[in-house]
Every structure is written in structure tokens, then in C-alpha cells.
Design a protein around this motif. Structure first.
Motif, mmCIF file in Angstrom:
data_model
loop_
_atom_site.group_PDB
_atom_site.id
_atom_site.type_symbol
_atom_site.label_atom_id
_atom_site.label_comp_id
_atom_site.label_asym_id
_atom_site.label_seq_id
_atom_site.Cartn_x
_atom_site.Cartn_y
_atom_site.Cartn_z
ATOM 1 N N ASP A 231 15.296 72.735 67.429
ATOM 2 C CA ASP A 231 15.928 71.752 66.629
ATOM 3 C C ASP A 231 17.150 72.530 65.730
ATOM 4 O O ASP A 231 17.106 72.178 64.597
ATOM 5 C CB ASP A 231 15.003 71.126 66.220
ATOM 6 N N PRO A 232 17.852 73.254 66.153
ATOM 7 C CA PRO A 232 18.963 73.867 65.203
ATOM 8 C C PRO A 232 19.765 72.769 64.423
ATOM 9 O O PRO A 232 20.403 71.832 65.099
ATOM 10 C CB PRO A 232 19.770 74.674 65.904
ATOM 11 N N TYR A 233 19.864 72.771 63.297
ATOM 12 C CA TYR A 233 20.425 71.584 62.539
ATOM 13 C C TYR A 233 21.335 72.024 61.448
ATOM 14 O O TYR A 233 20.813 72.408 60.200
ATOM 15 C CB TYR A 233 19.463 70.587 62.008
ATOM 16 N N TYR B 51 18.914 74.703 59.551
ATOM 17 C CA TYR B 51 17.571 74.354 59.501
ATOM 18 C C TYR B 51 17.074 74.303 60.902
ATOM 19 O O TYR B 51 17.512 73.900 61.686
ATOM 20 C CB TYR B 51 17.057 73.098 58.765
ATOM 21 N N TYR B 52 15.704 74.578 61.107
ATOM 22 C CA TYR B 52 15.136 74.841 62.522
ATOM 23 C C TYR B 52 13.830 74.578 62.478
ATOM 24 O O TYR B 52 13.024 74.880 61.418
ATOM 25 C CB TYR B 52 15.721 75.990 63.297
ATOM 26 N N LYS B 53 13.023 74.386 63.645
ATOM 27 C CA LYS B 53 11.581 73.980 63.552
ATOM 28 C C LYS B 53 10.928 75.170 64.424
ATOM 29 O O LYS B 53 11.740 75.863 65.266
ATOM 30 C CB LYS B 53 11.443 72.543 64.391
ATOM 31 N N GLY B 54 9.863 75.499 64.054
ATOM 32 C CA GLY B 54 8.991 76.586 64.731
ATOM 33 C C GLY B 54 7.651 75.981 65.253
ATOM 34 O O GLY B 54 6.985 75.109 64.245
ATOM 35 N N GLN C 34 9.374 73.630 59.401
ATOM 36 C CA GLN C 34 10.880 73.800 59.510
ATOM 37 C C GLN C 34 11.252 75.100 58.384
ATOM 38 O O GLN C 34 10.705 75.173 57.339
ATOM 39 C CB GLN C 34 11.517 72.636 58.727
ATOM 40 N N GLY C 35 12.180 75.902 59.245
ATOM 41 C CA GLY C 35 12.690 76.933 58.447
ATOM 42 C C GLY C 35 14.064 76.904 58.339
ATOM 43 O O GLY C 35 14.946 75.984 58.587
ATOM 44 N N LEU C 36 14.978 77.875 57.675
ATOM 45 C CA LEU C 36 16.213 77.833 57.188
ATOM 46 C C LEU C 36 16.845 79.350 57.459
ATOM 47 O O LEU C 36 16.282 80.408 57.069
ATOM 48 C CB LEU C 36 16.399 77.475 55.728
ATOM 49 N N LYS D 34 17.596 84.603 57.908
ATOM 50 C CA LYS D 34 16.338 83.855 57.518
ATOM 51 C C LYS D 34 15.993 83.732 56.133
ATOM 52 O O LYS D 34 15.666 84.794 55.630
ATOM 53 C CB LYS D 34 15.162 83.906 58.675
ATOM 54 N N HIS D 35 15.518 82.550 55.636
ATOM 55 C CA HIS D 35 15.295 82.480 54.011
ATOM 56 C C HIS D 35 13.749 83.301 53.930
ATOM 57 O O HIS D 35 12.983 83.082 54.658
ATOM 58 C CB HIS D 35 15.206 81.229 53.748
ATOM 59 N N PRO D 36 13.818 83.912 53.215
ATOM 60 C CA PRO D 36 12.309 84.581 52.705
ATOM 61 C C PRO D 36 11.397 83.790 52.329
ATOM 62 O O PRO D 36 10.070 84.105 52.426
ATOM 63 C CB PRO D 36 12.678 85.674 51.507
ATOM 64 N N LEU D 37 11.582 82.398 52.041
ATOM 65 C CA LEU D 37 10.528 81.592 51.841
ATOM 66 C C LEU D 37 10.055 80.620 52.933
ATOM 67 O O LEU D 37 9.264 79.712 53.015
ATOM 68 C CB LEU D 37 10.839 80.707 50.690
ATOM 69 N N ASN D 38 10.600 80.989 54.196
ATOM 70 C CA ASN D 38 10.234 80.322 55.410
ATOM 71 C C ASN D 38 8.818 80.325 55.784
ATOM 72 O O ASN D 38 8.151 81.268 55.467
ATOM 73 C CB ASN D 38 11.063 80.810 56.475
ATOM 74 N N PRO D 39 8.292 79.158 56.306
ATOM 75 C CA PRO D 39 8.752 77.979 56.289
ATOM 76 C C PRO D 39 9.151 77.249 55.100
ATOM 77 O O PRO D 39 8.194 77.247 54.270
ATOM 78 C CB PRO D 39 7.934 77.318 57.232
ATOM 79 N N VAL D 40 10.125 76.406 54.955
ATOM 80 C CA VAL D 40 10.494 75.717 53.796
ATOM 81 C C VAL D 40 10.170 74.099 53.653
ATOM 82 O O VAL D 40 10.123 73.693 52.789
ATOM 83 C CB VAL D 40 12.129 75.578 53.730
#
Length: 432
Positions: free
Chosen positions: A241-243, A254-257, A273-275, A287-293
Motif C-alpha cells: 500500500d505505498p501512499y 506511508y506503507y503497510k507491513g 503502518q510505516g513511513l 525509513k523512519h527510525p520510529l517505524n511502525p508509526v
């Protein structure tokens, strides 16, 4: 005379005493009212002890009532015109729409499209899939697109991004796309499958195509722009889901894992969801270090709102059926709880790519139903409407709940196994 004066003094003393007691009673009554929570809810948080629940009403949400909350809505659905599904036999599917954009005097939407000679065999039978027999509903798919003058009647324009030749990324299927407009060019991000879904789950990275016009032609880069994470990480298998949105001059994608798969549990995995952030649409993405956000949600749907970004979080996780908000675009908090949220929503967001610092919200978009006609391998596109907009105040979208019929509830009845368990429990009680 003396007796008369004494009588007057006594009466005056009694009267004064009564008045004093009455005043004392009124004061105590007023104090009692002050101690109780007021009948008319104050717009500002009262300076008094509050329960955790009432405290949340003031601290967690933007308003004390749902109908005054700009990030609360109910959702309404309308059947779209212009799409044929071959009688719903499962050989044609349209699902996972992109955001809707308005260009050249009309609306555009892109989506996962499959037209196969037979319906899917199912992920559990993925080994039976061939070059013409799909495993999942989205297997053997291309990216299609459609246009509309009004958002209700659509004209399918054909394939925008076909599957590339083997062994390029996406040769098996290109799915779940979303659109970005950046510096005069258009970009479609999508899941790029290189095997039939079900062989190892739903494994795929993200690739991208670009064009000078929303009508194409599209150049498939064949490049993996967001790779799967290293072994043992939450996104080692799924980048779904790349968004993309534009924020601070950068692409916030943003994307889903899918992860934490445990066969002893059902569902056996969870979704978050990640960023990933890039300065160029073709990457590199960090990729954001706080993933998943975001800790919940089956698909990924967001839109700029005021200084930050709002997210529609539905179907999966501890915080499903919520709308969330992050002023910093990373740390999300629940803004409202609602129902009948759109699945795989692609909203119309006029300011998705303007790098706005005052996002105005959304009122409609395109989503999908995955069990059309009771066939779980047949998906159709639908329109949803809502009021998640700072520019609209539609109180008919702000009802607190839907009234579901008894017939609707009875469609969610007990299974045969559950009935047997209840029967056994009753028999145990009778045997005592």
C-alpha cells in the motif's frame, strides 16, 4: 410593655436565625452543585478532579462532542456506474484504488485490475497457479485507470502500467498503486510481485513508474524504491500500500507491513503502518527510525489536515475503526472512533501535493468491497462520502451511530462449532 418588647426581640432573634440557616442551606446547595459535573458540558476543561474518561474527552479529542469534531464522521456509499464485472463471476476484479486527482477538467483514479479467463484458486492453493490461473484476487494484475466528469459515472481508459517482462520487478503482478504529482511529473507507486501470492505469503517490494501526463505513457523504472527490511525486521516480507504525500518539500510515503505471523493465533499476523521519506520521487527513501508509526489498519489512507496529517485506520489492530492525527506527521493519536470505514480508501485530496501547512481535509473518495455478491474472490470499486473537512459542516454525516437491522445482525450468527460448545455447556449444567 416590657413583655411586649421582649417578645419582639425573641421573634427577631428567631427570624434572624431562620434567615441565617436558610442562607447557609443555599450556600451548601450551591457548593453541592459546584461539586457535581455540570448539566451543560463546559467547552473548557473544568478546574476540578475528573475521571480518566472525561479527562480524555478534553485532552484526546478536538471537541467534547462527536458532531463538533472535525475529524469525526460517518461514511455513506454509492454504487459506481460505468464498470462491468462479467456478472460477478470472479474473472474481472477492480480493487485498491489510488487517491483521486482532478486534472484536465476531470477526475482520475488508478487501481489494481485483473481480467483472467478463470477466477482465482485461492492463496492456499497457490502451487496450482499458472501464467493464466491466478492464486489471489490481485494476482496476474495490471494497473488500470478510469476518468470521470462527476465522480459517480466512470469511463475505464485501459491499462496504465502493465506487468513488465520476467524477471523485472512486478513481472507476476503489479498492484495496489497510488499517485504522486511532483514538480510537474506524475508517479505511480505499486507493489511489484515476482511470485504468486500464497507461495510464501504476500511477498513483494515497491516499484514506481512515471509520466509527463496522467494519461501516460508511463515509464516503468523496474526499480525497487522501497526494499523489504532485513531478516527479523517488521517489514522483512511486506511493503504494501505505498501512499505518497508531499510535506516539507519531500515525499512522505506511508506503507503497510504484515508481520508477527503465529499459526496458533487467528488472524495469524498483525498489520501496522510505516513511513519512508525521500527528496526525489525515485529515491533513495529513508525509513523512519520510529517505524511502525501507526499500530493498526489494514490499508493505508492519509490526508493533510491543518499543520499535520490525518489517517483512516480500519479493519485490523488494537485501534481499528479510528481516525488518527499527527501534527508532526509521525506520532499519531486517536482523534475519533467511528464505524463502516472505507476499505482501501483513495480519497480526493486537492492539497495532497501542495505542501500545505493548512490541510483542509476530505469529503469523498473511491474504495472497494472485497466480498461482492458473497464471492470473497471478487472485488468492486465503490464511492464513499464523509465530512472530514474544515470547509464543510454536514451534520447528517455526524450521527453517533448507524441503526443496523435484525437481519444484518443475524448474518453474523454462531458457527456450528460454537453452537455445539454452547450445547455442551448447557448439558453440563443440567447434569449437576
Amino acid at each position: 410593655m416590657k413583655k411586649y418588647l421582649l417578645s419582639i426581640v425573641a421573634c427577631s432573634t428567631i427570624l434572624f436565625s431562620c434567615q441565617e440557616k436558610q442562607a447557609e442551606t443555599v450556600t451548601k446547595s450551591e457548593e453541592s452543585v459546584k461539586e457535581e459535573f455540570p448539566f451543560f458540558i463546559p467547552s473548557e476543561k473544568p478546574n476540578r478532579p475528573l475521571s480518566a474518561a472525561v479527562e480524555r474527552n478534553y485532552d484526546a479529542y478536538s471537541s467534547i462532542r462527536p458532531e463538533q469534531n472535525e475529524l469525526y464522521t460517518q461514511f455513506k456509499y454509492t454504487e459506481l456506474k460505468g464498470f462491468d464485472y462479467n456478472g460477478g463471476d470472479g474473472t474481472i476484479t477492480r480493487r485498491d484504488p489510488s487517491k483521486v486527482i482532478f486534472e484536465n477538467g476531470k477526475y482520475y483514479v488508478w487501481y489494481t485490475g485483473r481480467k483472467s479467463p478463470v477466477k482465482p484458486v485461492g492463496m492456499s492453493r497457490a502451487k496450482e497457479a499458472t501464467d493464466v490461473i491466478p492464486s489471489a484476487d490481485w494476482d496476474l494484475s495490471d494497473i488500470w485507470y478510469a476518468t470521470s466528469e462527476d465522480g459517480f459515472t466512470w469511463k475505464e481508459e485501459g491499462i496504465a502500467v502493465p506487468r513488465p517482462p520476467k524477471p523485472e520487478a512486478g513481472w507476476r503482478s503489479v498492484t495496489t498503486t497510488d499517485i504522486l504529482k511532483f514538480k510537474g511529473k506524475y508517479y505511480l507507486y505499486f507493489q511489484a510481485f515476482m511470485e504468486a501470492s500464497g507461495l510464501r505469503g504476500d511477498f513483494c517490494p515497491v516499484s514506481v513508474a512515471w509520466a509527463d501526463s496522467p494519461d501516460g505513457p508511463w515509464t516503468h523504472t523496474g526499480k525497487i524504491v522501497i526494499p523489504n527490511g532485513p531478516e527479523g525486521s517488521w517489514d522483512q516480507y511486506s511493503i504494501h500500500d505505498p501512499y505518497p504525500l508531499v510535506h516539507d518539500g519531500k515525499i512522505y510515503l506511508y506503507y503497510k507491513g504484515d508481520f508477527d505471523k503465529r499459526p496458533e493465533l487467528k488472524p495469524s499476523k498483525i498489520r501496522m503502518q510505516g513511513l519512508a521519506i525521500a527528496e526525489d520521487p525515485l529515491g533513495p527513501f529513508t525509513k523512519h527510525p520510529l517505524n511502525p508509526v501507526i499500530n493498526s489498519g489494514h490499508e493505508t489512507t492519509l490526508f493533510p489536515f491543518k499543520k499535520g496529517v490525518a489517517a483512516i485506520v480500519q479493519r485490523d489492530g488494537q485501534e481499528h475503526n479510528t481516525i488518527q492525527y499527527a501534527e508532526d506527521w509521525v506520532n499519531f493519536e486517536i482523534a475519533s472512533i467511528t464505524e463502516l470505514l472505507p476499505v482501501a480508501a483513495g480519497p480526493f485530496i486537492p492539497d495532497a501535493f501542495t505542501d500545505t501547512k493548512n490541510g483542509r481535509g476530505i469529503t469523498w473518495g473511491i474504495s472497494h468491497f472485497i466480498n461482492a455478491g458473497g464471492n470473497w474472490r471478487h472485488s468492486i470499486l465503490t464511492r464513499f462520502d464523509c465530512d472530514l473537512s474544515l470547509d464543510v459542516d454536514d451534520q447528517k454525516m455526524k450521527d453517533h451511530h448507524y441503526n443496523y437491522s435484525p437481519e444484518f445482525h443475524y448474518t453474523h450468527g454462531l458457527s456450528g462449532e460454537q453452537r455445539k460448545r454452547n450445547e455442551a455447556e448447557t448439558n453440563k449444567l443440567k447434569a449437576k
